[in-house]
Design an enzyme around this catalytic site. Structure first.
Site, PDB file in Angstrom:
ATOM      1  N   ASP A 101      47.273  40.787  44.061  1.00 46.99           N
ATOM      2  CA  ASP A 101      47.416  39.482  43.415  1.00 46.99           C
ATOM      3  C   ASP A 101      47.108  39.583  41.934  1.00 46.99           C
ATOM      4  O   ASP A 101      46.217  40.347  41.516  1.00 46.99           O
ATOM      5  CB  ASP A 101      46.481  38.467  44.071  1.00 46.99           C
ATOM      6  N   ASP A 122      45.505  37.677  40.046  1.00 42.03           N
ATOM      7  CA  ASP A 122      44.205  37.169  39.600  1.00 42.03           C
ATOM      8  C   ASP A 122      43.044  38.049  40.051  1.00 42.03           C
ATOM      9  O   ASP A 122      41.880  37.645  39.968  1.00 42.03           O
ATOM     10  CB  ASP A 122      43.996  35.734  40.090  1.00 42.03           C
ATOM     11  N   ASN A 124      51.599  29.750  53.167  1.00 45.09           N
ATOM     12  CA  ASN A 124      50.341  30.457  53.411  1.00 45.09           C
ATOM     13  C   ASN A 124      50.571  31.472  54.528  1.00 45.09           C
ATOM     14  O   ASN A 124      51.628  31.491  55.147  1.00 45.09           O
ATOM     15  CB  ASN A 124      49.257  29.448  53.826  1.00 45.09           C
ATOM     16  N   ASP A 172      50.021  37.321  54.646  1.00 47.31           N
ATOM     17  CA  ASP A 172      49.226  38.515  54.890  1.00 47.31           C
ATOM     18  C   ASP A 172      48.729  38.578  56.328  1.00 47.31           C
ATOM     19  O   ASP A 172      48.649  39.650  56.931  1.00 47.31           O
ATOM     20  CB  ASP A 172      48.050  38.579  53.915  1.00 47.31           C
TER      21      ASP A 172
END
Length: 786
Positions: free
Chosen positions: A620, A622, A707, A710
């Site tokens: 990601d 971030d 969502n 993963d």
């Protein structure tokens, strides 16, 4: 005699004796008085020094100073443990498999050797650009360097570095000769390795030549069916030619060509003559690394005659006068390789086209090599310097080259020691300044040593100070320094806000200096290197997904991770908004921006023909962590390429299933899921499973909730295998940069976890539960030994 008699009574005689000169008394008497007086002075002086030392040690100022140093030292130890401690390296599971005697830090550097290919000597590309794959060591693709100190040390030839590579081609077999610095004798020897796959892998054959003096630059060539080696033997003061008795490991001295300490010499045949190029740095007025001489002969065995224009060069060391490898012929032109030693020894190689080479004249002009400078800094194996190149024309028509490289400049350990010592000295000065500002330290040295001290002073000490000029100068300097510091404190009141600010800033400066000193001493050379597996290095593709509101995250992300050693390229999946241009990003590797039509989390695992590596790191934008943690995770994945290897573990359990944070997994001492927001995987397997018909229902759920992509991939892996499918590696530290920007995707943690719990229930219905699986944390991969 008359003086002695006049002083016949006790007191008068004594006084007379002490005031007599050398002409009125015997030499024996004078010497006895002088020695006795000197002894008394020394005893009194030592006694006074002892008393003052005791008073100094137990003074409040000294105790404050000592306390400051202890505090700063504790901060430095904590900083070193936090930033540079790597307890996981004790594990054989992630370690190098390196001979403990080899690869010691060396002031000459950490040289290693890489392989390059091209259609010409001026279009060379590193081996990783050719996508050479080897299953052994999970090298998909093979990456430079291909020969390192570890290569030899693991083969029981302890080495600190390898450099000066020369190729010798026999059909489809390549022999590589190079200098290796023996870790035990600290002397250069000549090693040799063999490759049968065009340089992708090398078998270490051993030490080809070992003399009682330093050897390097093993120039190997063929003459009349015999193989010769012309190594540098400048320490011996001779230029020695060796002939192979049993190639490649047995050699005998054929002839001493010259009684000169030539460095980096080679012999070539050009225009019917043999030419010998070399540098002699022993002469008066010779510029080291800036001198070049030429000799000529009708045979490589000599005799050699000097060129009319010798020395050809005696110039600045940055010009490239010193040889840097084998000369080569391309399109009928002869080229010489030279070393630019301007910034540091062996900074780079430069190529010169030889336009005139006769017995009376010599002329060459520099031409561009066409080699791209490494731009990953010290994380690149050749990021600091590369000083030797040997290119060979293969029978296939292609060109192959070997080049050495180093990630640190010459003398780096000594440089770091000097800077570290200076930082610690500055910390000591800061501690004194703090003591003065707080009033704890009244004087730099004991008060009765200061010139402005008005107390009683000993006449013997005063006499000694007058006779000792250096001590007097030091005392005066310290006295002036004391007055300056005390005057500063008089002007700055610690009770005021300004005084408190100055004290705080001074303390912070001391902390910064201490951390800097620890970094120089303990932090190494700033390199966050790749971890080899079975002697091989490889590379991976970094893949992230983002959108326009998180552009500042992306810029910081690309700048940092593109400089990690094993990152080959970066693919940005752009889900929404106007994408940036690749040129807007400060990257050390190619960046590809893939713009998606639909804003979907499924895009993260979409098949992409741009992917050139088998391994990808889904990370990601971030998440910020050290390159060393990334490299360690990549090493673990290469050991388990069939698994998802990542940095965020989860334990899915309970009835009903409930999604929880990492603390739950640690409290229950196990995990069965790895978040793919920071995980390595084999994209040829993972993406195939994710886009299979079996996963269609799961992908629809991901789009509905925006969502759980993963979570779905973890279920697909678990459904495909009954063995362990995930592997956890704990990073030293991680920063979530979205917390500073307010653009986190999952702003409400409770809602986010509730959605994920719903996904768990639905995926368990479709693919079967994974709650019955659990793997314990492995301390060998966990930097904190959990």
């Amino acid at each position: 005699m008359g003086v002695y008699e006049a002083g016949g009574n006790g007191s008068i005689g004594t006084t007379t004796a002490t005031t007599c000169n050398c002409y009125d008394m015997s030499l024996r008497c004078w010497c006895r008085w002088k020695w006795g007086n000197h002894q008394q002075q020394q005893q009194n002086h030592h006694k006074l020094l002892h008393q003052r030392l005791v008073s100094l040690v137990f003074s409040s100022g000294f105790m404050f100073f000592l306390g400051c140093l202890v505090l700063y030292g504790s901060i430095g130890v904590f900083y070193g443990w936090l930033m540079f401690s790597k307890p996981y390296l004790r594990s054989t599971n992630v370690g190098f498999g390196l001979n403990s005697l080899g690869c010691q830090e060396d002031n000459e550097g950490s040289w290693s050797i890489g392989v390059f290919y091209g259609d010409s000597p001026f279009s060379l590309k590193p081996i990783e650009s050719m996508n050479e794959w080897r299953d052994e060591g999970a090298a998909w693709p093979v990456a430079n360097p291909v020969v390192t100190c570890a290569s030899l040390s693991d083969a029981n030839f302890p080495s600190n570095f390898v450099a000066d590579p020369f190729l010798y081609v026999q059909g489809d077999t390549l022999f590589l000769f190079y200098e290796t610095k023996n870790s035990i004798t600290m002397q250069g020897d000549i090693g040799v390795a063999k490759s049968t796959d065009k340089g992708a892998t090398w078998q270490q054959l051993g030490i080809a030549l070992d003399e009682d003096w330093h050897l390097s630059y093993p120039y190997v060539f063929n003459y009349l069916g015999q193989i010769y080696m012309l190594p540098e033997s400048s320490q011996k003061g001779e230029l020695r030619l060796y002939r192979a008795l049993n190639f490649p490991l047995q050699w005998t001295l054929e002839k001493v060509l010259m009684k000169k300490p030539l460095v980096d010499s080679f012999i070539i045949n050009h225009a019917g003559e043999y030419w010998l190029f070399g540098s002699d740095h022993s002469g008066i007025g010779t510029r080291k690394n800036g001198q070049l001489e030429i000799w000529y002969s009708s045979s490589p065995l000599g005799p050699w005659k000097p060129h009319k224009k010798n020395p050809i060069y005696n110039v600045d060391k940055s010009v490239g006068a010193r040889n840097g490898g084998r000369p080569f012929v391309y399109d009928g032109n002869l080229y010489r390789v030279g070393q630019d030693c301007g910034e540091t020894y062996g900074r780079r190689v430069r190529i010169f086209k030889i336009e005139v080479l006769t017995k009376d004249d010599y002329k060459e002009v520099e031409v561009p090599l066409g080699f791209e400078e490494p731009n990953k800094g010290r994380n690149a194996w050749n990021g600091a310097r590369y000083h030797h190149l040997d290119v060979q024309h293969l029978s296939s028509g292609k060109w192959i080259a070997v080049m050495d490289g180093d990630r640190v400049p010459s003398g780096d350990p000594v440089h770091r020691f000097i800077l570290g010592s200076a930082s610690l000295a500055a910390v000591t000065a800061v501690a004194v300044v703090l003591g003065v500002l707080l009033g704890a330290v009244k004087c730099i040295i004991p008060l009765n040593w200061c010139a402005h001290y008005s107390g009683k002073r000993n006449y013997i000490l005063l006499g000694w100070e007058r006779s000792n000029l250096f001590s007097s100068k030091v005392r005066r300097f310290c006295s002036r320094l004391n007055r300056v510091l005390l005057s500063v404190r008089g002007k700055m009141k610690p009770s005021t806000w300004f005084g408190k600010l100055v004290i705080a800033v001074t303390f912070v400066v001391g902390v910064a200096l201490m951390c800097r000193g620890v970094k120089y001493f303990y932090g190494g050379n700033d390199a966050e290197e790749a971890y080899p597996l079975n002697g091989h290095y490889s590379q991976f593709t970094l893949l992230t997904m983002t959108y326009d509101a998180r552009l500042w995250n992306l810029k910081m992300y690309v700048k940092h991770y593109s400089r990690c050693s094993s990152v080959k390229e970066i693919i940005v999946v752009w889900n929404k908004g106007i994408p940036p241009r690749s040129s807007d990003l400060d990257s050390a590797v190619p960046v590809w921006i893939r713009v998606e039509d639909q804003n979907s989390l499924n895009n993260r695992f979409k098949k992409d023909p741009m992917l050139k590596t088998r391994a990808i790191l889904e990370l990601d934008d971030d998440i910020m962590m050290r390159c060393d943690d990334i490299e360690r995770g990549f090493n673990v994945w290469r050991q388990h390429p069939d698994r998802i290897v990542g940095f965020y573990p989860r334990l899915i359990s309970g009835s009903p299933l409930k999604y929880r944070a990492e603390k739950y997994a640690r409290r229950h001492k196990g995990y069965n899921m790895i978040l793919t927001g920071a995980a390595f995987m084999d994209h040829t397997v993972a993406f195939e499973r994710y886009w299979s018909n079996e996963a269609k229902a799961g992908r629809e759920l991901v789009d509905r909730y925006f969502n759980c992509e993963d979570v779905l991939l973890n279920y697909l892996y678990a459904n495909a295998s009954s063995s362990q499918t995930v592997e956890y590696v704990r990073p030293a530290w991680v920063i979530d940069t979205s917390k500073f920007s307010g653009v986190a995707i999952s702003r409400n943690t409770n809602v986010h976890y509730k959605i994920r719990s719903s996904c768990l229930l639905r995926f368990s219905e479709i693919y079967g539960s994974i709650a019955d699986r659990k793997w314990e944390f492995d301390g060998r991969k966990d930097g904190w030994g959990l």
